[in-house]
Design an enzyme around this catalytic site. Sequence first.
Site, PDB file in Angstrom:
ATOM      1  N   HIS A 247     -96.834   5.527  30.412  1.00 59.18           N
ATOM      2  CA  HIS A 247     -97.133   6.725  31.216  1.00 59.18           C
ATOM      3  C   HIS A 247     -98.413   7.438  30.772  1.00 59.18           C
ATOM      4  CE1 HIS A 247     -93.169   6.466  33.125  1.00 59.18           C
ATOM      5  NE2 HIS A 247     -92.637   6.304  31.930  1.00 59.18           N
TER       6      HIS A 247
ATOM      7  N   GLU B 101     -93.912   5.293  25.573  1.00 57.91           N
ATOM      8  CA  GLU B 101     -94.241   6.373  26.508  1.00 57.91           C
ATOM      9  C   GLU B 101     -95.749   6.489  26.707  1.00 57.91           C
ATOM     10  OE1 GLU B 101     -91.963   8.165  28.397  1.00 57.91           O
ATOM     11  OE2 GLU B 101     -90.643   6.647  27.545  1.00 57.91           O
TER      12      GLU B 101
ATOM     13  N   HIS C 154     -88.388  13.240  26.577  1.00 55.54           N
ATOM     14  CA  HIS C 154     -88.357  11.810  26.894  1.00 55.54           C
ATOM     15  C   HIS C 154     -89.782  11.376  27.247  1.00 55.54           C
ATOM     16  CE1 HIS C 154     -86.448   8.206  29.285  1.00 55.54           C
ATOM     17  NE2 HIS C 154     -87.622   7.905  28.791  1.00 55.54           N
TER      18      HIS C 154
END
Length: 236
Positions: free
Chosen positions: A124, A120, A66
């Site tokens: 992040h 992502e 993930h």
Amino acid sequence: MKRSSALLLMIRILVVLQCLTVFSIAQDGDFDFFYFVQQWPASYCDTKQSCCYPTTGKPAEDFSVHGLWPNRNDGSWPSNCDNDASFDESEVSDLIERMQKDWPSLSCPSSDGVSFWTHEWEKHGTCSLLNEHQYFQTALDLKQKSNLLRLLNDAGITPGDFYSLQSIKDAIKEGLGYTPFIQCNVDESRNHQLYQVYLCVDSSASDFIECPVFPHGKCGNNVEFPSFSSVSHDEI
Ligand code: 5GP
Ligand code: 5GP
């Protein structure tokens, strides 16, 4: 130049240098560790919202990535650290095959994964102090290193049955050496099922560590580990 104005100039330079140092420490030290989060695709699909298989094909029955998320010891986390950064597929062209296999997107409508990877990376990855290639390669390598499905299988935990939450945690702790955080979701029959496994990684993203802090959330004691083959999905 008079001696007093030279002194004043030097003090100003020193103050500017000190500010720059403090700023760069604040940037560099903006997180303490990573959560490395892997999802169990069958549990992503086996909910009211369902899922869509990637355009590149049905994923294997295995955990998939993930994300790799910078986090602080107090439970907070930085996000979207560089508004100018965007995901550039050409920078990871040598990793795309591995990303399609180990980091597929199961959200609807079906996609090739690029929007998930973009999300992502921007949310992040830009806070990770890794460049885009390092970020994706590190996460793929951590997935391989953790080998979660194998650890669970070795402990007799195989898809298609229910297990105690403790036995799942113990199997991972025994096989990997570190305690995971297990996140559950709920299927249409309201069974709690193993949805995501959080492992902690040191701030240079090189080794697993014990988690300094766990996320919130609770699973029941009896947790389903659903089989991928039994799960329905949307065809879109
Ligand atoms: P959810 O609310 O579905 O658990 O999380 C939504 C999103 O918020 C996650 O996909 C992730 O991007 C971010 N997030 C949730 N919990 C954490 C956390 O504990 N640490 C970090 N770094 N991000 C998180
Ligand atoms: P996070 O929860 O990390 O902030 O982001 C998850 C985002 O990626 C959500 O907007 C979600 O719709 C999207 N997404 C796309 N594919 C997937 C997938 O396979 N799993 C998860 N958890 N989110 C996905």
